[in-house]
Scaffold this active site. Structure first.
Site, PDB file in Angstrom:
ATOM      1  N   HIS A 323       0.805  -1.219   0.000  1.00 43.51           N
ATOM      2  CA  HIS A 323       0.000   0.000   0.000  1.00 43.51           C
ATOM      3  C   HIS A 323       0.836   1.267   0.000  1.00 43.51           C
ATOM      4  O   HIS A 323       0.332   2.334  -0.369  1.00 43.51           O
ATOM      5  CB  HIS A 323      -0.949   0.004   1.205  1.00 43.51           C
ATOM      6  N   GLY A 324       2.076   1.186   0.398  1.00 42.72           N
ATOM      7  CA  GLY A 324       2.887   2.395   0.361  1.00 42.72           C
ATOM      8  C   GLY A 324       4.248   2.195   0.981  1.00 42.72           C
ATOM      9  O   GLY A 324       4.417   1.373   1.890  1.00 42.72           O
TER      10      GLY A 324
END
Length: 483
Positions: A323-324
């Site tokens: 996700h990041g």
């Protein structure tokens, strides 16, 4: 180009016109060209990366299918994995690891070093990388045949509705549909446009509205009080859901108008009765991707208990990292891993306790309690996801206990008056109604929304009114574009 931009209002009708009016072969080429235009509107330099990923997975899959030697097949799949994941790693995680390494050297007293590079994360790279990998892996496993038409395979990778933020499609679902030439039908058009309308409502009315209140708290963590943090986190739960599922609804609707069915990506996740159930309903295309290509190869649940726990931890750790490139996302993934692991370890004891207490777990009140607890656990985890930094997480958690005697002031500082709160809550309620109506007719991707039931028309009237009243300013990007 985003779905909620003025350019898209011109792009989409033109794409449909070319797709339906041109003969079969030319219609696919036109759809490929328009998909490339949609993507390259972000940055024309992105063509090199997506072309590289597409070419590597295409040619390696052909070699895997053609070769009879397992050693050659293994080499090809390794080349695909290393090449595609290497590009993803370099652009998404190099600076993250460089910053972490520099911090570690400084903490050890070795001085200050900056190993970072001036890199820009290519939009959608996490999504199309996973889509090409699923194709290559499925061919390697013998579950799919290699696609020999490069242009058709390139269309599979770049198909504009789901290119930037999913759903992450499997070759077995999308490729056969792209081979066909569909006709424009009133049923597909009605179902698709209704699905798109739901998505626009979620994004423009709910997500963009709630974002203002969420940002006012999370972008000023030091001055946030407990009541403000709780409300902002509650709002963020619906902001991120409406932002991401809104994009998915628009993508599914766009494809449906063309007669193409994309997989369902959300299934009312906030009605889940457990964290396990939540992940069966949230970002389904990613959850099932990790299940099929990471969790099962690790051994899944068909192994010893310690190994099963390890497998769960790895999947959620990687999910957080996907996700990041930030430790906040990693902690979010680890927290969900803890939820799942605790759930697995206590499953039998909880069942025994309910039996001993003679509690009927199928009763409505019990299921409602499960849903409420699950929602609270998920909301708590969103603090880690939304926080701007690790230090902000600490500040927000400490501030949760403060300011409860001055809740009215906290809401006022957010700009959340009575009328604004009512608009926000009613928008969320209408969003739930739209989701429920869509679920009544899954086979037609939301055509049930377009029935002549008076309740439905009332919902649509209010939805259109709010879109007209609240969709002011420029188009805002979707949250998951950054992933």
């Amino acid at each position: 180009m985003t779905f909620n931009s003025g350019e898209f209002l011109i792009f989409f009708p033109l794409t449909l016109l070319l797709y339906f009016l041109l003969p079969k072969k030319l219609s696919r080429i036109s759809l490929l060209i328009m998909s490339c235009i949609f993507y390259l509107a972000w940055d024309i330099k992105l063509i090199g990366l997506i072309l590289f990923t597409t070419a590597v997975s295409y040619f390696c899959a052909l070699l895997i299918e053609k070769s009879k030697k397992r050693s050659v097949q293994k080499l090809c799949i390794v080349v695909t994995l290393v090449s595609c994941l290497g590009v993803l790693f370099f652009f998404k995680y190099y600076n993250f690891l460089a910053e972490t390494f520099g911090w570690a050297i400084k903490a050890a007293g070795g001085g200050t070093y900056d190993f970072t590079l001036d890199l820009v994360l290519p939009v959608g790279i996490s999504f199309y990388t996973f889509q090409t990998l699923s194709y290559a892996i499925d061919v390697y496993r013998g579950q799919e045949r290699a696609e020999h038409n490069f242009l058709l395979f390139a269309l599979y990778v770049t198909f504009f509705p789901q290119l930037v933020a999913g759903p992450i499609e499997r070759p077995g679902n999308l490729l056969p549909q792209l081979r066909e030439k569909n006709k424009l039908t009133s049923e597909n058009a009605r179902a698709g446009l209704c699905k798109m309308a739901v998505g626009f409502f979620k994004k423009i009315v709910v997500a963009d509205l709630l974002a203002e209140y969420v940002n006012s708290v999370y972008n000023d963590a030091a001055n946030a009080s407990g009541p403000a943090i709780v409300v902002a986190t509650f709002f963020f739960a619906f902001q991120i859901y409406c932002d991401f599922s809104g994009y998915t609804d628009i993508a599914i609707g766009c494809a449906k108008v063309m007669g193409i069915t994309l997989m369902k990506n959300f299934d009312r996740p906030y009605t889940a009765c457990s964290v396990k159930d939540f992940w069966a309903r949230w970002h389904i295309s990613l959850s099932t991707w990790f299940r099929d290509y990471l969790y099962f190869p690790l051994g899944g649940s068909r192994c010893s208990k310690p190994r099963h726990i390890f497998n769960l931890f790895v999947v959620f750790f990687v999910s957080g990292l996907w996700h990041g490139a930030n430790w906040t996302f990693v902690l979010w993934g680890v927290l969900h891993a803890a939820y799942r692991i605790i759930g697995e370890l206590t499953s039998e004891s909880r069942k025994a306790l309910w039996k001993k207490m003679n509690i009927n777990t199928s009763r409505l009140w019990f299921r409602s309690g499960q849903r409420a607890i699950t929602f609270l656990l998920v909301c708590f985890s969103w603090i880690f996801f939304r926080a701007n930094s690790l230090s902000d997480i600490g500040v927000l958690l400490l501030n949760l206990a403060s300011g409860w005697g001055q809740a009215a002031n906290a809401f006022s500082s957010m700009g959340l008056g009575i009328s604004a709160a009512l608009v926000a809550l009613l928008s969320i309620i209408i969003m739930f109604q739209l989701d429920a109506l869509a679920d009544r007719n899954e086979s037609s991707a939301g055509a049930a929304i377009c029935t002549k039931n008076s309740t439905v028309w009332l919902v649509w009237a209010v939805a259109v009114a709010w879109i007209m009243l609240l969709s002011v300013g420029g188009a805002s990007t979707f949250i998951y574009f950054q992933f």
